[in-house]
Enzyme design. Structure first.
Site, mmCIF file in Angstrom:
data_model
loop_
_atom_site.group_PDB
_atom_site.id
_atom_site.type_symbol
_atom_site.label_atom_id
_atom_site.label_comp_id
_atom_site.label_asym_id
_atom_site.label_seq_id
_atom_site.Cartn_x
_atom_site.Cartn_y
_atom_site.Cartn_z
ATOM 1 N N ASN A 99 27.687 21.733 -20.273
ATOM 2 C CA ASN A 99 26.655 22.438 -21.038
ATOM 3 C C ASN A 99 26.766 23.947 -20.950
ATOM 4 O OD1 ASN A 99 26.025 22.345 -18.308
ATOM 5 N ND2 ASN A 99 23.841 22.500 -18.672
ATOM 6 N N ARG A 122 -2.158 34.970 15.714
ATOM 7 C CA ARG A 122 -1.451 33.886 16.404
ATOM 8 C C ARG A 122 -0.614 33.011 15.474
ATOM 9 N NH1 ARG A 122 -6.396 31.406 19.476
ATOM 10 N NH2 ARG A 122 -7.519 32.668 17.952
#
Ligand code: UD1
Ligand code: CA
Length: 459
Positions: free
Chosen positions: A386, A16
């Site tokens: 960077n 379920r």
């Protein structure tokens, strides 16, 4: 002989849940269901035995090889069959505690009461934890003989109309004398509505063998709630969050609106810290004292100091010191370490960056792979460049440097202490200490060039 062994049943399909993840690995308030259950039996035995049905590798990977003794139940033939598969693992113990793996609300105190009850009266062969809730869910009913002794458990679907009226329910937590359990397991037959070996039938067999079965009922029936679908998962999560939040509030944390504050189990918060609605604190997060977490922040696996404020920001594996201000709308990514008395303002993103005490990065800036000293001022719109398309390099900025607005720092590069970079500069070479760096084209002015160019059209 070990006194107690614990068996956690977790082999059910969990259909379920409609999930590819085994049910017991679903999380409530930051912890898997089975870990909640395991925490309720902590210290009672050495490793609990975990009966699993599928995804064994995933279970071991998530929960840790050493955490449980994993036993595979190849065919799911019922709760009794599940315990049969654990025979070898429990046979040398005096008592075996069995509990379902999908009951995250069960408290340690309740398990301790069960353990104490059986320790105090060794004549019992089995002690059950039961619940008597106001509304009766489709649980097994505890049946008693004319003397009031427990003699059977009947599954809801196997109950007569009369038995359906019984209010005392089996919640799937048992403590058996192991030797008696072994005998009773041999007597199980799958002769019921589901054609399964029911663990509940052991009670009837023990009774017929003349054994004594006792029960103690939960003070708070909410602990008996099992998670079978996502609705129950949400309900259990809410109840667990309530416990976490109440605990924090009783320890001096102000939660403005606890119902809308989402704090995982294991998160630490110091006294006199205030948490506003919509804050999500996850994982191994540690928040200091007298700090304010304003609305809408998500903080995961991070450490925040004292007297700091954080507003509407995301922190992932980041550290922020004390007396600092973060946000609104800052994004601190893994490897960020911010010192004390810092200011990280709006639309600032940091990653793998160490930022010293007193440094201010107030707006619209990206700081990646960098080491920044103390008392630096970073202007608006600065980019730590960077990544050259192939590799990432680090940038170092010394104490008290002033980085003007809209500066690009192209890595790898070093900016010296006390230096000054003019606004709009692109830095590609080292800036020595105390130097001025300016790298932008000269301004040109043509007097009167624009005169009369601008016409106003307004109806
Ligand atoms: C069980 C009890 C019922 C009780 C209810 C409380 C039985 C026969 N019934 O019913 O009396 O009121 O729990 O929640 O025991 N499991 C296995 N292997 C299996 C079957 C189940 O490991 O072959 C595990 C499941 O993963 C689950 C637990 O056992 O954690 C309970 O199984 P479930 O099928 O949910 O039992 P219920 O029908 O809820
Ligand atoms: Ca169940």
């Amino acid at each position: 002989m070990e006194q107690f062994k614990v068996v956690i049943l977790a082999a059910g399909e969990g259909t379920r849940m409609k999930s590819s993840l085994p049910k017991v690995l679903h999380k409530a308030a930051g912890r898997t269901l089975v870990e909640w259950v395991a925490s309720s039996v902590e210290g009672i035995s050495d490793k609990p035995v975990l009966i699993y049905g599928r995804e064994g590798e995933l279970l071991k990977g998530t929960l840790g090889e050493d955490r449980f003794t994993y036993v595979h139940q190849e065919q799911r033939l019922g709760t009794g069959h599940a315990v049969m598969t654990a025979r070898e693992a429990v046979k040398d113990s005096e008592y075996t505690i069995v509990l379902a793996g999908d009951m995250p609300l069960i408290r340690k105190e309740s398990i301790n009461r069960l353990v104490e009850a059986i320790k105090n009266d060794r004549t019992f062969s089995c002690m059950l934890l039961t619940a008597i809730p106001e509304k009766t869910p489709a649980f097994g009913r505890i049946v008693r003989d004319k003397n009031g002794d427990v003699c059977d458990i009947i599954e809801d679907r196997d109950c007569t109309e009369e038995q359906k009226k019984i209010k005392e329910l089996n919640i799937s937590i048992y403590c058996f004398r192991t030797a008696d359990l072994m005998e009773a397991l041999d007597m199980l037959r799958p002769d019921n509505a589901q054609k399964e070996y029911y663990l509940t039938d052991t009670v009837r067999h023990l009774y017929s063998m003349g054994k004594k079965i006792g029960s103690i009922s939960l003070d708070d029936p909410v602990e008996s709630i099992g998670v079978n679908d996502r609705v129950q998962l949400a309900y259990a999560s809410e109840k667990l969050r309530e416990r976490i939040n109440e605990d924090l509030m009783r320890n001096g944390v102000t939660l403005i609106d606890p119902k809308n504050t989402y704090i995982d189990c294991g998160v630490k918060i110091g006294r006199d810290t205030t948490v506003y609605p919509g804050v999500i604190l996850e994982g191994m997060t540690d928040i200091g004292s007298e700090t304010i977490l304003y609305q809408g922040s998500r903080i995961r696996d991070s450490k925040v100091g004292d007297h700091t404020t954080i507003e509407n920001s995301v922190l992932l594996s980041a550290e922020v010191g004390s007396y600092s201000k973060v946000g609104p709308n800052a994004y601190l990514r893994p490897g960020t370490k911010i010192g004390d008395h810092c200011r990280i303002g709006d639309f600032v993103e940091t990653k793998n960056a160490v930022i010293g005490d007193g440094t201010k990065i107030s707006h619209l800036t990206y700081v990646g792979d960098a080491d920044l000293g103390e008392d630096i001022n970073i202007g608006c719109g600065v980019v730590f460049v960077n990544f050259d398309g192939k590799e990432k390099h680090r940038i170092k900025v010394g104490d008290r440097a002033f980085i003007g607005c809209n500066t690009n720092l192209i890595s790898p590069v070093e900016v010296g202490e006390g230096s000054y970079i003019a606004a709009g500069t692109t830095i590609t070479k080292e800036v020595p200490a105390d130097a001025l760096a300016i790298g932008r084209s000269k301004q040109m002015v043509r007097e009167g060039w624009a005169k009369g160019r601008y016409k106003i059209h307004r109806e």
